[in-house]
Design an enzyme around this catalytic site. Structure first.
Site, short mmCIF file in Angstrom:
data_model
loop_
_atom_site.label_atom_id
_atom_site.label_comp_id
_atom_site.label_asym_id
_atom_site.label_seq_id
_atom_site.Cartn_x
_atom_site.Cartn_y
_atom_site.Cartn_z
N ARG A 99 -39.27 -7.21 -1.50
CA ARG A 99 -38.99 -6.04 -2.34
C ARG A 99 -39.93 -6.06 -3.54
NH1 ARG A 99 -36.64 -2.30 -5.31
NH2 ARG A 99 -35.61 -2.84 -7.28
N ARG A 103 -44.30 5.25 -3.95
CA ARG A 103 -45.00 4.01 -4.29
C ARG A 103 -45.53 3.36 -3.02
NH1 ARG A 103 -41.30 0.24 -7.09
NH2 ARG A 103 -41.29 1.84 -8.70
N ASP A 118 -38.32 -0.73 -18.14
CA ASP A 118 -37.63 -0.31 -19.36
C ASP A 118 -36.86 -1.51 -19.92
OD1 ASP A 118 -34.53 0.19 -18.38
OD2 ASP A 118 -35.99 0.62 -16.81
N SER A 159 -38.73 -1.93 -9.62
CA SER A 159 -38.68 -1.84 -11.08
C SER A 159 -37.35 -2.39 -11.57
CB SER A 159 -38.86 -0.39 -11.53
OG SER A 159 -37.85 0.44 -10.96
N ARG A 187 -44.22 4.30 -13.05
CA ARG A 187 -43.45 3.49 -12.10
C ARG A 187 -44.01 3.61 -10.69
NH1 ARG A 187 -37.20 3.63 -14.19
NH2 ARG A 187 -37.66 4.02 -16.36
N ARG A 228 -36.40 11.55 6.62
CA ARG A 228 -35.82 11.72 5.28
C ARG A 228 -36.85 11.47 4.17
NH1 ARG A 228 -29.62 10.69 5.23
NH2 ARG A 228 -29.08 10.92 7.41
N GLY A 284 -38.80 0.63 -3.83
CA GLY A 284 -37.72 1.60 -3.72
C GLY A 284 -38.24 3.00 -3.51
#
Length: 239
Positions: free
Chosen positions: A89, A26, A207, A92, A220, A45, A22
């Site tokens: 994908r 990362r 989490d 997290s 993350r 973007r 996401g």
């Protein structure tokens, strides 16, 4: 040719398999840490995308952004206009059970969602969509070879991060068997159905809604390496 959200003109510069976190940072971390001969393929973007080689295999990694509308745009364009065959994908998730600890890796067998994404796309009116079994099998073989434990099961794809009823996850866990929650995979699986392509989802627990433990933003971005390595080493064809 370029799409409205991906500036790459030459689709031969993108691999048939794309790893999709996401967080675009990362994606940058994975490219800089694991890939060789890296070329940036997107910056529109600030949704960074890269292509390089990993152990001699061509592979691309690109951010998806947060939520189903965002991954819905990027994954569809990759599948439809750039001839990508498989998207994995790597994201997290928040645990719905105390059997999952921080940093545990979860492989989604299916995604359950309240979202109307698949219905609006004209793909399916179902609330649960499956991951591609052959890709999941490759990921499981990779995890076994690396000696990394994974948890398999249905996950919850939510349109809402901040729910007013904070205990609602308990009902979702009990009624639908969801191990954890994230916000993207249902749309990814819908797009794979729409285009006849393959999709899977590996998650790292960041989490817990049960224990209220959580990781930092930097963790993350950089510390979820076991999930990354499972995906990188999976023998998904074509790579």
């Amino acid at each position: 040719m370029a799409t409205p959200h991906i500036e790459l003109e030459d689709k031969s510069k993108i691999a048939k398999t794309v790893l999709m976190p996401g967080d675009p940072l990362r994606a940058k971390f994975i490219a800089e840490t694991y890939l060789e001969n890296v070329e940036q393929i997107n910056g529109v973007r600030n949704m960074f995308g890269y292509t390089g080689t990993y152990k001699g295999k061509k592979i691309s990694v690109m951010g998806s952004g947060m939520g189903m509308p965002s991954i819905g745009i990027y994954s569809y364009e990759l599948f439809k206009f750039y001839d990508v065959e498989t998207i994995i994908r790597i994201g997290s998730a928040g645990a719905y059970t105390d059997k999952l600890n921080l940093y545990d890796v979860v492989l989604s067998t299916a995604a359950w969602s309240e979202s109307s994404y698949a219905k609006t796309m004209g793909v399916s009116s179902k609330k649960k969509l499956n991951a591609t079994k052959s890709v999941n099998s490759a990921l499981k073989r990779s995890a076994k070879k690396l000696g990394i434990e994974i948890h398999e099961g249905v996950i919850h794809s939510s349109d809402v991060f901040y729910r007013i009823n904070g205990d609602e996850f308990k009902d979702i866990h009990e009624k639908h068997g969801c191990l954890c929650v994230e916000m993207e995979s249902f749309a990814l699986f819908a797009n794979a159905l729409a285009t006849g392509k393959k999709a899977a989802c590996l998650l790292t627990i960041s989490d817990s809604l049960v224990t209220h433990e959580l990781t930092s933003a930097k963790e993350r971005q950089e510390a979820f390496t076991r999930m990354m390595e499972i995906a990188l080493n999976a023998k998904v064809w074509p790579f």
